[in-house]
Scaffold this active site. Structure first.
Site, PDB file in Angstrom:
ATOM      1  N   TYR A  23       4.298   6.049   5.259  1.00 50.00           N
ATOM      2  CA  TYR A  23       3.896   5.603   3.980  1.00 50.00           C
ATOM      3  C   TYR A  23       2.599   6.938   4.259  1.00 50.00           C
ATOM      4  O   TYR A  23       2.038   6.817   4.438  1.00 50.00           O
ATOM      5  CB  TYR A  23       2.985   3.920   3.511  1.00 50.00           C
ATOM      6  CG  TYR A  23       3.754   2.987   3.327  1.00 50.00           C
ATOM      7  CD1 TYR A  23       5.086   2.998   3.891  1.00 50.00           C
ATOM      8  CD2 TYR A  23       3.377   1.693   3.100  1.00 50.00           C
ATOM      9  CE1 TYR A  23       6.383   2.470   3.241  1.00 50.00           C
ATOM     10  CE2 TYR A  23       4.072   0.470   2.691  1.00 50.00           C
ATOM     11  CZ  TYR A  23       5.468   0.855   3.227  1.00 50.00           C
ATOM     12  OH  TYR A  23       6.171  -0.209   2.383  1.00 50.00           O
ATOM     13  N   THR A  72       0.593  -1.476  -0.442  1.00 51.22           N
ATOM     14  CA  THR A  72       0.021   0.102   0.208  1.00 51.22           C
ATOM     15  C   THR A  72       1.086   0.811   0.069  1.00 51.22           C
ATOM     16  O   THR A  72       0.159   2.192   0.323  1.00 51.22           O
ATOM     17  CB  THR A  72      -1.066   0.228   1.662  1.00 51.22           C
ATOM     18  OG1 THR A  72      -0.268   0.017   2.122  1.00 51.22           O
ATOM     19  CG2 THR A  72      -1.873  -0.986   1.394  1.00 51.22           C
ATOM     20  N   ASP A  77       0.714  -5.769   2.814  1.00 54.56           N
ATOM     21  CA  ASP A  77       1.394  -4.117   3.461  1.00 54.56           C
ATOM     22  C   ASP A  77       1.180  -2.927   3.877  1.00 54.56           C
ATOM     23  O   ASP A  77       1.129  -2.381   2.441  1.00 54.56           O
ATOM     24  CB  ASP A  77       3.437  -5.244   2.816  1.00 54.56           C
ATOM     25  CG  ASP A  77       4.086  -4.079   2.981  1.00 54.56           C
ATOM     26  OD1 ASP A  77       4.248  -4.559   4.197  1.00 54.56           O
ATOM     27  OD2 ASP A  77       4.431  -3.310   3.138  1.00 54.56           O
TER      28      ASP A  77
END
Length: 99
Positions: free
Chosen positions: A61, A20, A56
């Site tokens: 992120y 992701t 994941d």
């Protein structure tokens, strides 16, 4: 989809993992991807519909946005969280100012 047992837990994990990192696109993460909720949800749907149960993500992120978009996708699709294996990471830089 091929699956493997996770140690001796009895949990089957898909051999393919969906990442992701492209969800969100905040800060320098925009160079990697900037998928909004609609697209993130569609990608999670396609992945799960095709047998992927291993996802994941990481708190770094897009400075947490990826995890938020993933959680929203799981909720809006009505997926059973207990049937997904979600890998995350910690201790990464959460914003451009932290060290």
């Amino acid at each position: 989809m091929k699956y493997n047992l996770l140690g001796n837990t009895g949990v089957l994990v898909s051999e393919l993992c969906f990442g992701t990192m492209t969800f969100g696109g905040k800060g320098y993460w925009s160079n990697i991807g900037d998928l909004a909720q609609e697209h993130a949800t569609e990608l999670i749907k396609v992945s799960v519909d095709n047998g992927i149960n291993f996802i994941d993500t990481a708190n770094i992120y897009s400075f947490g946005e990826s995890e938020t978009l993933l959680g929203n996708a799981i909720k809006s699709l009505g997926l059973n969280r207990d049937e997904l294996i979600i890998a995350s990471k910690v201790r990464g830089r959460m914003d451009p100012e932290s060290k």
